[in-house]
Motif scaffolding. Structure first.
Motif, short mmCIF file in Angstrom:
data_model
loop_
_atom_site.label_atom_id
_atom_site.label_comp_id
_atom_site.label_asym_id
_atom_site.label_seq_id
_atom_site.Cartn_x
_atom_site.Cartn_y
_atom_site.Cartn_z
N VAL A 1 11.52 32.22 -1.84
CA VAL A 1 12.79 31.66 -1.39
C VAL A 1 13.95 32.61 -1.75
O VAL A 1 14.87 32.81 -0.95
CB VAL A 1 12.97 30.23 -1.96
CG1 VAL A 1 13.51 30.24 -3.38
CG2 VAL A 1 13.88 29.40 -1.10
N LEU B 1 15.48 19.91 -5.26
CA LEU B 1 15.39 21.34 -5.58
C LEU B 1 16.47 21.79 -6.55
O LEU B 1 16.54 22.97 -6.92
CB LEU B 1 15.43 22.16 -4.28
CG LEU B 1 14.18 21.92 -3.44
CD1 LEU B 1 14.39 22.36 -2.00
CD2 LEU B 1 12.98 22.63 -4.03
N ARG C 1 20.63 21.87 0.59
CA ARG C 1 19.28 21.32 0.62
C ARG C 1 19.21 20.06 -0.22
O ARG C 1 20.22 19.63 -0.81
CB ARG C 1 18.28 22.38 0.12
CG ARG C 1 18.59 22.85 -1.28
CD ARG C 1 17.71 24.02 -1.71
NE ARG C 1 18.04 24.46 -3.05
CZ ARG C 1 17.57 25.55 -3.62
NH1 ARG C 1 16.72 26.34 -2.97
NH2 ARG C 1 17.92 25.88 -4.85
N ALA D 1 15.17 25.14 5.53
CA ALA D 1 13.90 25.83 5.24
C ALA D 1 12.75 24.84 5.04
O ALA D 1 12.28 24.64 3.92
CB ALA D 1 14.08 26.70 4.00
N PRO D 2 12.29 24.21 6.12
CA PRO D 2 11.24 23.19 5.95
C PRO D 2 9.87 23.79 5.62
O PRO D 2 9.55 24.89 6.06
CB PRO D 2 11.19 22.52 7.33
CG PRO D 2 11.64 23.57 8.29
CD PRO D 2 12.67 24.39 7.53
N SER D 3 9.10 23.05 4.84
CA SER D 3 7.69 23.39 4.62
C SER D 3 6.92 22.60 5.68
O SER D 3 7.04 21.37 5.73
CB SER D 3 7.24 22.95 3.23
OG SER D 3 8.05 23.56 2.26
N GLU E 1 8.74 27.65 5.87
CA GLU E 1 8.16 28.02 4.57
C GLU E 1 6.67 27.65 4.57
O GLU E 1 6.24 26.64 4.00
CB GLU E 1 8.95 27.34 3.45
CG GLU E 1 10.43 27.75 3.53
CD GLU E 1 11.13 27.88 2.21
OE1 GLU E 1 10.88 27.06 1.31
OE2 GLU E 1 11.95 28.82 2.07
N TYR F 1 6.83 29.71 -4.61
CA TYR F 1 8.03 29.30 -3.87
C TYR F 1 9.28 30.01 -4.40
O TYR F 1 10.09 30.52 -3.63
CB TYR F 1 8.18 27.76 -3.97
CG TYR F 1 9.59 27.27 -3.76
CD1 TYR F 1 10.17 27.34 -2.49
CD2 TYR F 1 10.34 26.76 -4.81
CE1 TYR F 1 11.48 26.93 -2.30
CE2 TYR F 1 11.64 26.34 -4.62
CZ TYR F 1 12.21 26.42 -3.37
OH TYR F 1 13.51 26.02 -3.19
N ARG G 1 21.02 27.93 5.99
CA ARG G 1 19.66 27.79 6.52
C ARG G 1 19.07 26.43 6.21
O ARG G 1 19.45 25.75 5.25
CB ARG G 1 18.79 28.93 6.01
CG ARG G 1 18.08 28.84 4.66
CD ARG G 1 18.89 28.47 3.48
NE ARG G 1 18.21 28.67 2.22
CZ ARG G 1 17.51 27.74 1.55
NH1 ARG G 1 17.38 26.53 2.01
NH2 ARG G 1 16.96 28.03 0.38
#
Ligand code: GLU
Length: 293
Positions: A186, A204, A200, A9-11, A43, A182, A7
């Motif tokens: 997540v 992170l 990612r 998973a952009p904010s 996100e 978060y 995946r």
């Protein structure tokens, strides 16, 4: 063999920028190299940081760059009851407790801890009760001693170790502003979407041990992790809206895609600059080769 599910998973705090393109491309190439499924998860539960319209804009930009999710995008803001349910389940383990500390109180106690050359982790002030203070946030208790050491093998960065007790402390699952943290969201989403491979940005990397510990508390499998180097500006800061990252020029996707591949250490021929199809054909092959090393 498990079916690969990855995946991006952009904010949605602004338009896609070069740094997020690199993460998107890495997760896309890894999924395609494994003939797996690639998902997009928006996100958007951090209310104050979410910019209206940014999510749609990111999905559209990704499509222009040739990256379309294999399933409709998931939106965190539409999954609040799932986080509540998993939070309640965690609470029933007895590992979750309310915390009444303000940021200032935590900072003050950390200054003292620092002066004593101990840790900068949350000192566990509210572990045994609120001492008359109102509950603000909810924290997950981490183990003491060696049981707090989490290790994992990152596919890009190599073996990693973090001591949750000394480096992090009991961490927040529900924030003082009533938002899901978060880390909780997540992990719940990665389980729910049956993610097998997380790819990612390395910003992170430091969150991963917390996420692995949460997975252990929830009794769910841990995916494999790969953290690609972050893109920094001339001052060495991570590219983000805060540091003034510019939106991508979506009218010239091939230029940005080739730059992003270069950042990932992929060597492509001039052919990759001719069309999107040629770019992806070469980039997927180059990614597979690089991952074998
Ligand atoms: N939403 C996070 C970000 O944009 C990424 C979360 C993740 O990939 O785990 O930084």
């Amino acid at each position: 063999m498990t079916t690969y599910r990855g995946r991006f998973a952009p904010s949605p705090t602004g338009p896609l920028h070069f740094g997020s393109l690199v993460s998107a491309l890495a997760s896309w190439l890894d999924a395609r190299a494994h003939r797996g499924t690639w998902l997009v998860r928006i996100e958007d539960i951090d209310g104050p940081r979410t910019v209206p319209g940014a999510a749609e804009d990111i999905v559209e930009t990704l499509a222009r760059f040739g990256m379309v999710a294999d399933e409709p995008p998931a939106w965190q803001s539409r999954r609040m009851s799932l986080y509540q349910q998993e939070f309640e389940r965690l609470r029933s383990t007895g590992l979750v407790y309310p915390c009444g500390c303000t940021r200032k109180e935590i900072a003050d106690s950390l200054v003292h801890a620092h002066a004593r050359h101990t840790t900068l982790a949350y000192p566990g002030t509210c572990r045994n009760g609120l001492n008359g203070k109102p509950a603000r946030a909810w924290r997950l208790r981490v183990p003491d001693g060696d049981a707090a050491i989490v290790t994992f093998d990152d596919r890009w960065q190599g073996p990693q170790t973090q001591n949750l007790a000394t480096e992090v402390g009991d961490f927040v699952l529900r924030r003082a502003d009533d938002q899901w943290a978060y880390q909780l969201a997540v992990v719940v989403d990665d389980v729910d979407q049956r993610i097998t491979h997380v790819v990612r940005g390395a910003d992170l990397l430091d969150s991963t041990a917390r996420q692995i510990y949460l997975q252990q508390c929830m009794g769910v499998p841990t995916p494999s992790y790969l953290h690609v180097p972050v893109v920094t500006n001339a001052d060495g800061e991570k590219l983000s809206k805060q540091t003034g990252a510019l939106a991508l020029d979506a009218s010239r996707p091939l230029v940005a895609l080739n730059d992003a591949a270069l950042h990932l250490g992929l060597t492509l021929s001039g052919t990759a600059a001719l069309s999107r199809e040629a770019f992806y054909a070469e980039a997927i092959g180059a990614w597979s080769e690089r991952m074998k090393r």
